[in-house]
Design an enzyme around this catalytic site. Structure first.
Site, PDB file in Angstrom:
ATOM      1  N   GLU A 104       0.859  -1.181   0.000  1.00 47.60           N
ATOM      2  CA  GLU A 104       0.000   0.000   0.000  1.00 47.60           C
ATOM      3  C   GLU A 104       0.898   1.234   0.000  1.00 47.60           C
ATOM      4  OE1 GLU A 104      -2.794   0.421   3.255  1.00 47.60           O
ATOM      5  OE2 GLU A 104      -3.867   2.008   2.204  1.00 47.60           O
ATOM      6  N   GLY A 138       2.740   2.205  10.972  1.00 49.11           N
ATOM      7  CA  GLY A 138       2.455   1.379  12.148  1.00 49.11           C
ATOM      8  C   GLY A 138       2.283  -0.082  11.796  1.00 49.11           C
ATOM      9  N   MET A 160       0.181  -2.982   8.645  1.00 50.59           N
ATOM     10  CA  MET A 160      -0.485  -3.094   7.345  1.00 50.59           C
ATOM     11  C   MET A 160      -1.382  -4.334   7.306  1.00 50.59           C
ATOM     12  SD  MET A 160      -0.986  -1.842   4.402  1.00 50.59           S
ATOM     13  CE  MET A 160      -2.124  -2.635   3.273  1.00 50.59           C
ATOM     14  N   GLU A 161      -2.597  -4.100   6.785  1.00 51.64           N
ATOM     15  CA  GLU A 161      -3.668  -5.098   6.851  1.00 51.64           C
ATOM     16  C   GLU A 161      -3.666  -6.134   5.729  1.00 51.64           C
ATOM     17  OE1 GLU A 161      -4.164  -1.751   6.165  1.00 51.64           O
ATOM     18  OE2 GLU A 161      -5.649  -1.489   4.581  1.00 51.64           O
ATOM     19  N   ASN A 162      -2.526  -6.461   5.118  1.00 54.22           N
ATOM     20  CA  ASN A 162      -2.485  -7.448   4.041  1.00 54.22           C
ATOM     21  C   ASN A 162      -3.357  -8.658   4.385  1.00 54.22           C
ATOM     22  OD1 ASN A 162      -0.108  -5.943   3.031  1.00 54.22           O
ATOM     23  ND2 ASN A 162       0.840  -6.832   4.852  1.00 54.22           N
ATOM     24  N   HIS A 217      -7.269  -2.557  14.789  1.00 54.51           N
ATOM     25  CA  HIS A 217      -7.434  -1.787  13.549  1.00 54.51           C
ATOM     26  C   HIS A 217      -7.127  -2.649  12.322  1.00 54.51           C
ATOM     27  CE1 HIS A 217      -7.236   1.994  11.115  1.00 54.51           C
ATOM     28  NE2 HIS A 217      -6.371   1.269  10.416  1.00 54.51           N
ATOM     29  N   GLU A 218      -5.978  -3.291  12.336  1.00 57.00           N
ATOM     30  CA  GLU A 218      -5.588  -4.090  11.159  1.00 57.00           C
ATOM     31  C   GLU A 218      -6.539  -5.261  10.981  1.00 57.00           C
ATOM     32  OE1 GLU A 218      -3.617  -2.486   9.425  1.00 57.00           O
ATOM     33  OE2 GLU A 218      -2.833  -1.200  11.013  1.00 57.00           O
ATOM     34  N   HIS A 263      -9.801  -4.217   9.409  1.00 59.50           N
ATOM     35  CA  HIS A 263      -9.692  -3.957   7.969  1.00 59.50           C
ATOM     36  C   HIS A 263     -10.097  -5.187   7.146  1.00 59.50           C
ATOM     37  CE1 HIS A 263      -8.200   0.006   7.107  1.00 59.50           C
ATOM     38  NE2 HIS A 263      -7.065  -0.110   7.757  1.00 59.50           N
ATOM     39  N   GLU A 283     -10.227   3.858   5.860  1.00 55.01           N
ATOM     40  CA  GLU A 283      -9.471   4.292   7.043  1.00 55.01           C
ATOM     41  C   GLU A 283     -10.350   4.997   8.076  1.00 55.01           C
ATOM     42  OE1 GLU A 283      -6.909   2.945   7.663  1.00 55.01           O
ATOM     43  OE2 GLU A 283      -6.044   2.348   5.748  1.00 55.01           O
TER      44      GLU A 283
HETATM   45  N1  0A1 Z   1      -3.313   0.796   5.742  1.00 59.32           N
HETATM   46  C1  0A1 Z   1      -2.447   0.874   6.878  1.00 59.32           C
HETATM   47  C2  0A1 Z   1      -1.513   2.002   6.876  1.00 59.32           C
HETATM   48  C3  0A1 Z   1      -0.387   1.970   5.942  1.00 59.32           C
HETATM   49  C4  0A1 Z   1      -0.365   2.811   4.859  1.00 59.32           C
HETATM   50  C5  0A1 Z   1       0.731   2.899   4.038  1.00 59.32           C
HETATM   51  C6  0A1 Z   1       1.789   2.094   4.308  1.00 59.32           C
HETATM   52  O1  0A1 Z   1       2.901   2.182   3.542  1.00 59.32           O
HETATM   53  C7  0A1 Z   1       3.050   3.277   2.754  1.00 59.32           C
HETATM   54  C8  0A1 Z   1       1.793   1.227   5.372  1.00 59.32           C
HETATM   55  C9  0A1 Z   1       0.685   1.161   6.182  1.00 59.32           C
HETATM   56  C10 0A1 Z   1      -3.299   1.100   8.097  1.00 59.32           C
HETATM   57  O2  0A1 Z   1      -4.231   1.894   8.047  1.00 59.32           O
HETATM   58  O3  0A1 Z   1      -3.018   0.526   9.117  1.00 59.32           O
HETATM   59 ZN    ZN Z   2      -5.997   1.501   8.471  1.00 57.73          ZN
END
Ligand code: 0A1
Ligand code: ZN
Length: 850
Positions: free
Chosen positions: A122, A254, A256-258, A290-291, A294, A313
């Site tokens: 992301e 912080g 990432m929600e992969n 949070h993750e 998602h 978000e």
């Molecule tokens: N989607 C994640 C936040 C996130 C966004 C960008 C990143 O790399 C550029 C990494 C994490 C969240 O909302 O937790």
């Molecule tokens: Zn998020």
């Protein structure tokens, strides 16, 4: 700014993708300097598309070969991707590319952290892994094969075949490329299991570097609580056989929600009583939630394009704050959220970086992971829920999940489910997404013949690119108190839609005292002429915990502002009201700890600026210090009692109760250290068996100008723990005397443990300087110069972290002409760097354009 940044992308230019993808097969042959990525992608023309060009994003890739339906092709390759002639029918694309994860310091795409392979895709990082339509409205199922000698090899979805040299994964849920993840390395797991409401058995793991196993238990409990909560509150179950979390040391954000494979900055998942504070525990619990949340709000239902980022978000932040409110204290969570909202989002909304919750243009989307998109985005959801009510909210959410499952959606889709389930017209409410800036809400009152009237007027100041503003829909929660402190009107929701609007309350026996904007029901700045007597009355009697706290805060602020601007003495009325509140043992200690904390220097600077006064960071610091001294002198016996009454016996627990007691005791300790020269703090430091107590004591010693030997002892004790050493760096800078802050920071950047390659360490050092306002803004400009020097050095390696940290300069227009000149010179020096990244160019350009 001129042409130094990249092209601008507009929401209004959105066009559907030319080709859709059904299935993706990826094979990774891992090697640090030369990883090979083989892709096989099943494409079909999109009947909805007008432009039929076949374009695949791709950056920093070496194309080895490409084929369509098995026939070799020679695409036209540029810096940003490739184009190729393709059949006007479904076809299979195959490509092989080479990348070098060991040389990827931007931490985007596939990179290495401590010898471990990991990914961050992301928003637009997948294009650094292979050629692909890297946009969130292209959703596909992924099958992944990882070849390498690493003992652990993970990707999204469910595990397939594996053996020593390979592992296969299949994710049955269609997803955009930004949710792809791969991890490979020498990792150990903390395992557990979870049974979903419908009886599905799920394997859970937290994967860490050997040595960190003992720091996983808390995160695992938080994960299971989150899974249960989402079932109970939103009716959402987990949907794969396995859920993996991996801790990574080098990470820009912080977590990432992969899908099925969340990747976490190790600071946001690893926890132990000895190394983590109460604040760390609470934050870890919230980020894990949070993750996890998602999975439904973001993954099953994703965003059509990056302008819709707040769709996932804002909603997910709103959900995680509901979760924390349920797990801990709802009022304390609300107050803490508003403190951060004001510190980060109001600051952004009232400066050169102000933008809509749904932006309409960007150069680099990574610059829009902001407090406005996240925190104001969550406030907008909270207002919507206030307006429609809890039941209607639940109905709308159910419709959202059923109607849009598996889709890439927009804010329009989101608002439509509310319009359909409630019959409301949300067209005016939608302005919250398209109008930047913090509304100012003015209130006047009138009292006549038993009728009390509140006259409101709203106005939003201009923001970059938006000179004219329209009235917003404001849910204003109001209660009224009678002269004896009893509530004569319980909380009622006023719905303001006009620029000016009045609301009456008839049939009252006496003129009431209003409690306006209870629970901070709208993210606005409330302006009301009032007296400190009334504030003290509300602090004593308001039944709404937020407004009770707010009354105390306004009282503190008013006194501080007079100390700063008129050299007034500390306000005796404030000290009296504070004493009464702190002494009230019926109040939650966490609430009292919040009442005890003064507004930050940053908050005071913004308040002064709003009132048309140029803030002097040094004067603000001095006045705040004077008030703290007065509080310590005036309240000493009470503080001593609070300190001793709130010592927590027995084994450490991060739960709300004991954390609250420690927060109040340590708040008291901070003041008592101003009386006893740090004697009690030294005693606490020596006896501490957990990081909360140890760090609080060390902070007090530093503020008291002591602690030299403890600082060294702390380093010796924790040298091997990188997360604790981050605290060690940050603490010395955050509490350095203003005149020394830049020099202390500079010296620490020369420490052998300093490295700019690790974002946590960089933030602990240069970020801490920016967080010490009187130090950062010292009038010799040394703070500005040092930060700019390091941003210039970091940019070629890690543009994302560099760009984010440019926001330290976003408030520059608040300050006097000399400081503005110094800051402008630094911003221009950054802007003039040859080869400056698109990320940093955009940020510096926007800040300078103020
Ligand atoms: N989607 C994640 C936040 C996130 C966004 C960008 C990143 O790399 C550029 C990494 C994490 C969240 O909302 O937790
Ligand atoms: Zn998020």
């Amino acid at each position: 700014m001129k042409d130094m940044a990249g092209p601008t992308i507009y929401l209004s230019d959105y066009a559907p993708p030319a080709y859709l993808v059904d299935e993706v097969h990826l094979t990774f042959r891992l090697a640090p300097e030369a990883t090979r990525v083989l892709s096989r992608v099943r494409f079909r023309p999109n009947p909805e598309a007008t432009d039929k060009t076949f374009f695949l994003h791709g950056e920093q890739l070496t194309l080895i070969s490409a084929a369509i339906d098995g026939q070799p092709v020679t695409p036209e390759v540029s810096d940003t991707g490739l184009t190729c002639a393709v059949p006007d029918a479904p076809f299979t694309w195959e490509a092989e590319v080479e990348i070098a994860p060991a040389r990827n310091f931007a931490l985007e795409g596939l990179y290495m952290s401590n010898g471990m392979y990991c990914t961050q895709c992301e928003a637009e990082g997948f294009r650094k892994i292979t050629y692909y339509p890297d946009r969130p409205d292209v959703m596909a199922t992924f099958t992944v094969r990882i070849e390498g000698e690493e003992p652990v090899k993970l990707s999204n979805g469910n595990p397939g075949a594996s053996d020593e040299g390979f592992a296969e994964w299949h994710d049955p849920w269609p997803k955009p490329a930004y949710l792809f993840a791969l991890v490979a390395g020498d990792l150990v797991n903390h395992p557990d299991r979870f049974t979903t409401a419908s009886g599905k058995d799920v394997e859970l793991n937290i994967w860490v570097r050997p040595g960190d196993e003992s720091k996983c238990a808390f995160g695992m409990e938080a994960l299971k609580k989150s899974m249960t909560w989402d079932e109970e509150v939103y009716g959402r179950e987990y949907d794969l056989d396995i859920f993996n979390i991996v801790a990574v040391d080098d990470f820009n954000m912080g977590a990432m929600e992969n899908k099925g494979l969340n990747i976490f900055n190790s600071s946001c998942v690893l926890a132990s009583p000895e190394t983590s504070t109460d604040g760390n525990f609470e934050r870890i619990e919230a980020i894990i939630a949070h993750e996890y949340f998602h999975n439904w709000t973001g993954n099953r239902i994703t965003c059509r394009d990056w302008f819709q980022l707040c769709l996932k978000e804002g909603l997910t932040v709103y959900r995680d704050s509901q979760f924390t409110a349920d797990m801990r204290s709802a009022p304390v969570k609300r107050i803490s959220d508003v403190i951060t909202l004001r510190a980060r989002q109001f600051r952004e909304d009232n400066g050169p970086l102000a933008h809509n919750v749904r932006p309409e243009s960007f150069q680099e989307i990574n610059n829009f992971y902001t407090a406005t998109v996240y925190e104001k985005g969550a406030e907008v959801i909270g207002m919507l829920k206030e307006l429609v009510g809890d039941e209607a909210y639940d109905k709308a959410l159910d419709l959202y999940f059923t109607r849009h499952d598996g889709q890439a959606c927009t804010i329009e889709d989101w608002l439509t489910v509310f319009e359909e389930t409630t019959g409301r017209d949300l067209s005016q409410f939608k302005r919250w997404y398209s109008q930047a800036g913090t509304p100012r809400l003015k209130v006047r009152e009138a009292w006549e013949d038993g009728t009390y009237t509140l006259h409101f007027s709203q106005m939003t100041p201009p923001t970059p690119g938006q000179p004219e503003k329209l009235p917003q829909v404001l849910p204003i929660a109001v209660g009224l108190l009678g002269p004896n402190g009893d509530e004569v009107q319980e909380t009622t929701l006023l719905e303001m839609t006009e620029a000016e609007q009045s609301f009456t309350f008839p049939g009252l026996a006496a003129k009431p005292v209003p409690s306006i904007l209870r629970g901070f029901s709208a993210p606005v700045i409330l302006e009301r002429e009032t007296t400190n007597a009334e504030r003290a009355f509300l602090l004593a009697h308001d039944t709404d915990p937020f407004n009770k706290w707010e009354a105390g805060r306004m009282l503190a602020k008013d006194g501080l502002i007079r100390m700063i601007t008129d050299g007034a003495a500390p306000d005796a009325a404030y000290l009296g009201a504070l004493q009464a509140t702190l002494a009230d043992d019926s109040l939650d200690p966490a609430f009292r700890a919040l009442v005890l904390a003064l507004p930050s220097e940053e908050d005071l600077a913004q308040t002064l600026f709003d009132a048309g006064v140029t803030p002097d960071p040094e004067a603000i610091h001095t006045a705040r210090e004077r008030l703290l001294e007065a509080m310590a002198a005036e309240l000493e016996p009470l503080l001593t009692r609070l300190y001793h009454d709130h010592q927590v016996p027995g084994a450490y627990s991060p739960d709300a109760g004991p954390s609250a007691a420690r927060a109040l005791a340590n708040g008291a300790l901070a003041l008592l250290s101003r009386r006893d020269g740090g004697a009690l703090a030294a005693q606490q430091y020596a006896g501490a068996d957990n990081m909360t107590q140890q760090l609080a004591a060390l902070t007090c010693l530093l503020i008291a100008g002591k602690g030299t030997s403890e600082v060294q002892a702390f380093y010796d004790q924790w040298q091997a723990d990188r997360l604790v050493i981050d605290k060690w760096f940050a603490l010395q800078i955050a509490y350095a005397a203003p005149a020394k802050a830049a020099a202390v920071t500079e010296a620490l950047t020369q420490h052998p443990d300093f490295t700019m390659k690790n974002p946590n360490r960089f933030r602990a050092t240069l970020g801490a300087l920016a967080g010490n306002p009187a130090g950062f803004h010292a009038n010799d400009g040394a703070g500005y110069r040092l930060l700019a020097d390091w941003l210039i050095q970091l940019d070629p390696l890690n543009p994302q972290t560099t760009a984010r940290m440019c926001s330290a300069f976003e408030t520059w227009k608040r300050y006097d002409a000399d400081r503005q000149d110094l800051i402008r010179a630094e911003l221009e020096r950054i802007a003039a760097q040859p080869g400056l990244s698109r990320d940093t160019s955009e940020m510096v350009g926007r800040i300078l354009a103020a």
